[in-house]
Design a protein around this motif. Structure first.
Motif, PDB file in Angstrom:
ATOM      1  N   CYS A  28       2.792   2.204   4.072  1.00  9.12           N
ATOM      2  CA  CYS A  28       4.148   2.625   4.456  1.00  9.12           C
ATOM      3  C   CYS A  28       4.695   1.785   5.609  1.00  9.12           C
ATOM      4  O   CYS A  28       4.003   1.539   6.593  1.00  9.12           O
ATOM      5  CB  CYS A  28       4.133   4.092   4.873  1.00  9.12           C
ATOM      6  SG  CYS A  28       5.738   4.618   5.517  1.00  9.12           S
TER       7      CYS A  28
ATOM      8  N   GLN B 154      14.280   9.135   5.348  1.00 11.99           N
ATOM      9  CA  GLN B 154      13.372  10.151   5.889  1.00 11.99           C
ATOM     10  C   GLN B 154      13.974  11.553   5.807  1.00 11.99           C
ATOM     11  O   GLN B 154      15.173  11.744   5.887  1.00 11.99           O
ATOM     12  CB  GLN B 154      13.018   9.812   7.331  1.00 11.99           C
ATOM     13  CG  GLN B 154      14.142   9.957   8.333  1.00 11.99           C
ATOM     14  CD  GLN B 154      13.800   9.306   9.656  1.00 11.99           C
ATOM     15  OE1 GLN B 154      13.148   8.264   9.718  1.00 11.99           O
ATOM     16  NE2 GLN B 154      14.241   9.912  10.750  1.00 11.99           N
TER      17      GLN B 154
ATOM     18  N   VAL C  63      10.203   3.935   4.357  1.00 19.18           N
ATOM     19  CA  VAL C  63      10.926   5.131   4.789  1.00 19.18           C
ATOM     20  C   VAL C  63      11.998   4.724   5.792  1.00 19.18           C
ATOM     21  O   VAL C  63      11.692   4.239   6.887  1.00 19.18           O
ATOM     22  CB  VAL C  63       9.977   6.173   5.421  1.00 19.18           C
ATOM     23  CG1 VAL C  63      10.769   7.401   5.848  1.00 19.18           C
ATOM     24  CG2 VAL C  63       8.908   6.588   4.437  1.00 19.18           C
TER      25      VAL C  63
ATOM     26  N   SER D 100       7.495  12.202   7.106  1.00 18.98           N
ATOM     27  CA  SER D 100       7.995  12.224   5.716  1.00 18.98           C
ATOM     28  C   SER D 100       7.014  11.467   4.821  1.00 18.98           C
ATOM     29  O   SER D 100       6.731  11.893   3.693  1.00 18.98           O
ATOM     30  CB  SER D 100       9.364  11.535   5.607  1.00 18.98           C
ATOM     31  OG  SER D 100      10.321  12.207   6.362  1.00 18.98           O
ATOM     32  N   ALA D 101       6.504  10.360   5.325  1.00 16.86           N
ATOM     33  CA  ALA D 101       5.550   9.561   4.545  1.00 16.86           C
ATOM     34  C   ALA D 101       4.263  10.351   4.267  1.00 16.86           C
ATOM     35  O   ALA D 101       3.688  10.270   3.176  1.00 16.86           O
ATOM     36  CB  ALA D 101       5.226   8.262   5.279  1.00 16.86           C
TER      37      ALA D 101
END
Ligand code: GDX
Length: 383
Positions: free
Chosen positions: A5, A66, A35, A82-83
């Motif tokens: 990410c 996000q 993100v 969020s990831a």
């Protein structure tokens, strides 16, 4: 299978795309996740290129804005958390989650391979650490390392090399620990790195810090003012957890460092001339009143810096005393407290620069290490 990410806000599109291609090409990586803080020019520029990168590498590339996960300023913490959620829900299940800042110009496949090798040895959390310029990383040294050493001198957390680093690998187990930790999930701002480090140590995850000798080349800061929000949020994160008890001492291994490259040894991390001005700016009578909570030498020293740049009063011992007062009294919702914390830290960074950086790279780094060790010794001794 691993997911890499890159959280991003506003960055050079070519740099981000180069990093995405490196990750997509890596044999251990099956998904790349970008993100975004929001839909801006960087987002649009990246979106256009994704189909071609997916096709060239046969890998899934996800681009998402996000979510609102936490409750503080929506920032990098919401991006990273969020990831975590996307990783956790992804099917087929993935085993490892890597994070890298999107703006790194020296990123290479080796960063991923080294972290994967270390995860193969079953560490829960793998953290990259880098040689840093002597004037860089002054939030890490003066705020986080000093704070962790003051609060938990007997624990591994006091020995993490770069506790704010944004480059790390989490096992599925580590991701689960973070998702289950309210302190981590609520931390939507720059305090997220502090919370990942704290939650990892508190829950007994095994940690390996791996050394990346090339260093992390990224955009230079201007004056220290650029770092004010990060400073406040990183200090606030430490203050939030100050009463926590850590009763584990989990495995923590650190790969040895190597000779520091000349580019890093000679790099200046911030604009010194611009930063000297900061001690004179934005004074209010409320700040003068708050200063009375601090020992006399600090209060009168900072007051005299209003007229002419002064920093001699903020040596290591004074900073540790100021830090204790701040831990007890700082209020992140009060702008005068924020400005005062900022000025105290600026005077500390300038003191360190003028007294120790002037003596050369090795002397400066050994001073920073000695500062952290002294704090551990003085706060860890049984009396
Ligand atoms: N999704 C998202 N949302 N990404 C963000 C946001 C946000 O609100 N804010 C910043 N980013 C991205 C940014 O685009 C970059 O890719 C990464 O996060 C790091 O931001 P940057 O402004 O380059 O931070 P800086 O000053 O380089 O600090 C980084 O390194 C510090 C360190 O290693 O000392 C950052 O990862 C810090 O958290 C870390 O402490």
């Amino acid at each position: 299978a691993s997911l890499v990410c890159f959280p991003f806000k506003k960055e050079r599109i070519d740099v981000v795309l180069k990093n995405v291609r490196i990750a997509a090409k890596h044999s251990r990586v099956s998904v790349v996740l970008l993100v975004a803080a929001g839909k801006n020019e960087t987002y649009e520029g990246i979106a256009k290129e994704i189909p071609a990168i997916e096709q060239a590498n046969g890998k899934k590339i996800i681009l998402k804005v996000q979510e609102r996960v936490g409750s503080l300023r929506p920032g990098k913490g919401d991006g990273m958390n969020s990831a975590l959620k996307i990783f956790h829900d992804y099917r087929p299940k993935l085993q490892r989650l890597h994070f890298y800042d999107a703006d790194i110009e020296s990123f290479s496949p080796l960063w991923i391979s080294k972290a994967e090798d270390s995860a193969d040895l079953e560490y829960d959390l793998v953290r990259h650490y880098f040689p840093r310029s002597s004037t860089d990383a002054q939030i890490t040294w003066q705020v986080t390392r000093v704070g962790f050493s003051l609060l938990w001198p007997h624990k591994n957390i006091a020995h993490i090399q770069q506790p704010l680093g944004g480059e790390l690998l989490m096992s599925r187990r580590a991701v689960k620990v973070f998702l289950d930790s309210p302190e981590v999930m609520e931390r939507s701002d720059w305090g997220i790195d502090t919370m990942y480090t704290f939650a990892a140590v508190k829950s007994g995850l095994s940690i390996n810090e791996i050394y990346v000798p090339q260093g992390k080349l990224h955009a230079l800061y201007g004056g220290l003012r650029d770092l004010k929000t990060m400073l406040i949020e990183c200090f606030d994160a430490v203050q939030t957890i100050k009463k926590e008890i850590i009763d584990t001492n989990s495995v923590h291994h650190v790969q040895a460092g190597e000779a520091v490259p000349v580019e890093v040894r000679e790099k200046i991390g911030y604009d010194i001339e611009k930063s000297l001005e900061l001690l004179r700016e934005n004074w209010t009578t409320e700040q003068e009143t708050l200063l009375k909570l601090f020992p006399d030498r600090i209060a009168s020293g900072l007051m005299s810096a209003r007229n002419f740049p002064k920093w001699g009063f903020m040596d290591e011992a004074a900073w540790v005393n100021a830090y204790r007062v701040l831990l007890d009294n700082f209020d992140k919702d009060n702008e005068d407290w924020c400005e005062l914390l900022f000025k105290l830290w600026v005077s500390r960074v300038i003191h360190y620069t003028m007294r120790h950086v002037l003596r050369g790279y090795d002397a400066a780094l050994s001073e920073l290490n000695a500062m952290v060790r002294n704090v551990q010794l003085s706060s860890g001794k049984k009396v």
